[in-house]
Write an enzyme that holds these catalytic residues in place. Structure first.
Site, PDB file in Angstrom:
ATOM      1  N   ASP A  57       0.882  -1.165   0.000  1.00 22.84           N
ATOM      2  CA  ASP A  57       0.000   0.000   0.000  1.00 22.84           C
ATOM      3  C   ASP A  57       0.922   1.218   0.000  1.00 22.84           C
ATOM      4  OD1 ASP A  57      -1.633   2.144   0.550  1.00 22.84           O
ATOM      5  OD2 ASP A  57      -2.795   1.130   2.106  1.00 22.84           O
ATOM      6  N   GLU A  77       1.418   2.266  13.357  1.00 22.03           N
ATOM      7  CA  GLU A  77       0.328   2.262  12.384  1.00 22.03           C
ATOM      8  C   GLU A  77      -0.817   1.508  13.054  1.00 22.03           C
ATOM      9  OE1 GLU A  77      -2.187   0.755  10.534  1.00 22.03           O
ATOM     10  OE2 GLU A  77      -1.046  -0.060   8.855  1.00 22.03           O
ATOM     11  N   GLU A 137     -10.158  -3.229  15.275  1.00 22.24           N
ATOM     12  CA  GLU A 137      -9.049  -4.002  15.860  1.00 22.24           C
ATOM     13  C   GLU A 137      -8.614  -3.469  17.219  1.00 22.24           C
ATOM     14  OE1 GLU A 137      -6.004  -4.137  12.865  1.00 22.24           O
ATOM     15  OE2 GLU A 137      -6.999  -5.775  11.801  1.00 22.24           O
ATOM     16  N   HIS A 151      -5.341   0.241   1.359  1.00 22.32           N
ATOM     17  CA  HIS A 151      -5.851  -1.079   1.731  1.00 22.32           C
ATOM     18  C   HIS A 151      -6.987  -0.980   2.748  1.00 22.32           C
ATOM     19  CE1 HIS A 151      -3.327  -0.571   5.322  1.00 22.32           C
ATOM     20  NE2 HIS A 151      -3.923  -1.628   5.852  1.00 22.32           N
TER      21      HIS A 151
END
Length: 539
Positions: A169, A262, A271, A420
């Site tokens: 990405d 990230e 998440e 992505h």
């Protein structure tokens, strides 16, 4: 005399305004009574418990095992304590809750601090819990996240093919590289912590920018690959240490000046890695340290997409068969229909499908508390630009790298180069009709769950047109419940749509470098769109 359990040797008490079983009547005394409710932290028999007393008598059924409970703020003076109850051979379930009412905000804050400290002591002491489990191996992450979800999560990110997907990405990786290298002044001679380091690519970027030392913390098996990759770059490897473990558990030799990570998932928060990012901030950083990224924004706008709506609705047609090998499937049609609409759609869409300009919800990573991410409530208010059917809410995010030299945005906006993460759309099973200039209101309410994601509650409303609407009493409303953990990965590229004559393209959010100074940040400034051509651009 030292306490062999490692817990506090003395009991700690708080006077409360009220305590009650969740959804039951209050157990506090009336304001005219002299009796009071006392919350008492104790460690009898090596088990840390929170017990409630009234008139010097223990309130039966209200004891809380601190080692297996979570405390949530419901308001300035109200909290909810949720306890884990497990059965033999069954997965754990948080099924008992106690509502606590405090007399003022100061006492609420002190109580939360005490609860957190006692829970930390439980983890560090490694005492035996009633069910025989050892708490020493459990961290804050373990208490929040279902073990099966964590196992799948770390297995996924421990594979090189998924790391490759992220590395390829180029919008993502290139923006991180530019944000680090263009801000060498922030990294040169500084100690850096890379949270969830993965392959170690961000650690290598930080070392390239002149970092004194980088601690790359990675909990999955990818840590071994990171060591191998870093060792293969010897000029940088001597300044990078890979640590295998969760940021909630590991200890570092020194405090850090910069946190890089990230941590963004779908819709920024999926998440729940942002919580680990915040925990790392509180554990590892010196005062006035920098975070890369430092700010995240969730952007939202209503959209109209008849093709998508029909596609989702048609998936349930299978269940309308009345003779499927002699079986009538129609009893399950309604459940299947709602099930398909409970999946957020992940794909890239044409920004001309937006019905109004977007609004955004700002998350300042420098200031936000971990518990603020447990529940996110966003009021919605839009003005429709066109007359159409609104099929739901479109969402995307961006993050800011607030470097001393250059400020850079990484955006996932529709119309911008695809990442992505794509974009996400919450499709309602019942569209609403709007006219140009009509107000659309609603709410996006997200509640974190232990499968590392969020349950989403979306509602959109618009006034009906006509005599009744003038009186303000007639609304058309659509609502839905979605699970961010279970999206529909459509991931198609934007289709070509014909534009209605009265429809004007919405101005896209541009990811440009803009001068934002953290000491001057306020929400009014953050809600403004980045201006064009104000800084170096990544080619």
């Amino acid at each position: 005399m030292d306490d062999s359990s490692g817990l506090k040797p003395k009991e700690l008490e708080f006077t409360l305004a009220a305590v009650s079983q969740f959804s039951s009547s209050s157990l506090s005394s009336s304001s005219s009574s002299s009796s009071s409710v006392i919350a008492r932290f104790s460690a009898d028999s090596g088990v840390a418990e929170l017990r409630f007393h009234r008139d010097s008598e223990f309130i039966d059924g209200f004891n809380v095992d601190i080692g297996t409970s979570q405390l949530f703020k419901l308001g300035p003076v109200q909290s909810l304590c949720v306890s884990e109850i497990s059965g033999a051979g069954k997965e754990k379930s948080y099924s008992r809750a106690v509502t606590i009412q405090f007399r003022n905000e100061d006492e609420s804050r002190d109580f939360h601090s005490a609860f957190e400290q006692w829970q930390k002591d439980v983890i560090q002491a490694g005492i035996h819990l009633p069910n025989g489990a050892i708490a020493a191996s459990k961290s804050k992450f373990d208490y929040k996240i279902e073990p099966s979800s964590a196992k799948m999560y770390f297995h996924y990110y421990g594979q090189l093919l998924h790391q490759q997907n992220m590395l390829q990405d180029y919008v993502r990786t290139g923006t991180y590289y530019a944000a680090v290298i263009e801000n060498r002044v922030d990294f040169t001679g500084r100690v850096v912590v890379d949270v969830g380091a993965g392959s170690g690519i961000l650690s290598l970027f930080a070392a390239q920018a002149g970092a004194k030392h980088v601690y790359a913390v990675e909990a999955s098996e990818m840590a071994e690959y990171a060591r191998k990759l870093i060792a293969g770059n010897p000029a940088l490897a001597q300044r990078i240490t890979v640590i295998k473990g969760k940021v909630e558990e590991v200890e570092l030799a020194e405090k850090a000046d910069i946190l890089i990570s990230e941590p963004m998932g779908t819709l920024l928060v999926n998440e729940r890695m942002l919580e680990s990012y915040i925990i790392a901030r509180d554990r590892f950083l010196v005062p006035n340290a920098k975070m890369f990224p430092s700010i995240g924004r969730i952007h939202m706008a209503p959209f109209s997409d008849e093709y998508l709506f029909v596609e989702i609705a048609n998936k349930a047609l299978f269940w309308q068969q009345q003779n499927y090998y002699g079986v009538d499937l129609t009893p399950l049609y309604g459940s299947a229909f709602q099930g398909y609409f409970s999946q957020p759609v992940v794909d890239a869409f044409d920004p001309r499908l937006l019905v109004s300009p977007p609004l955004c919800h700002v998350i300042d990573f420098n200031e936000i508390k971990e518990e603020d991410l447990f529940e996110i409530d966003i009021p919605l208010k839009f003005i429709a630009s066109v007359g159409t059917r609104v099929h739901g809410l479109a969402c995307w995010f961006d993050v800011l790298f607030n470097g001393s030299a250059v400020q850079r945005w990484l955006t996932t906006a529709p119309g911008a180069p695809t990442t992505h993460w794509y974009q996400i759309r919450c499709v309602l099973s019942q569209p609403i009709y709007v006219m140009a200039g009509q107000e659309i209101t609603g709410r996006l309410h997200m509640i974190a769950h232990n499968a590392q994601s969020y349950t989403m509650y979306l509602s959109l409303s618009a006034k009906m047109w006509g005599p009744g609407a003038v009186q303000g009493g007639i609304l058309q409303t659509a609502s839905g419940k979605l699970d961010l953990k279970e999206p529909y990965y459509r991931m198609s590229q934007p289709q070509s749509y014909t534009m209605a004559q009265d429809q004007q393209p919405q101005q896209l959010l541009q990811a440009q470098a803009i001068p934002i100074h953290t000491e001057d940040l306020d929400e009014a400034e953050l809600l403004q769109q980045p201006s064009e051509n104000t800084g170096p651009q990544l080619q």
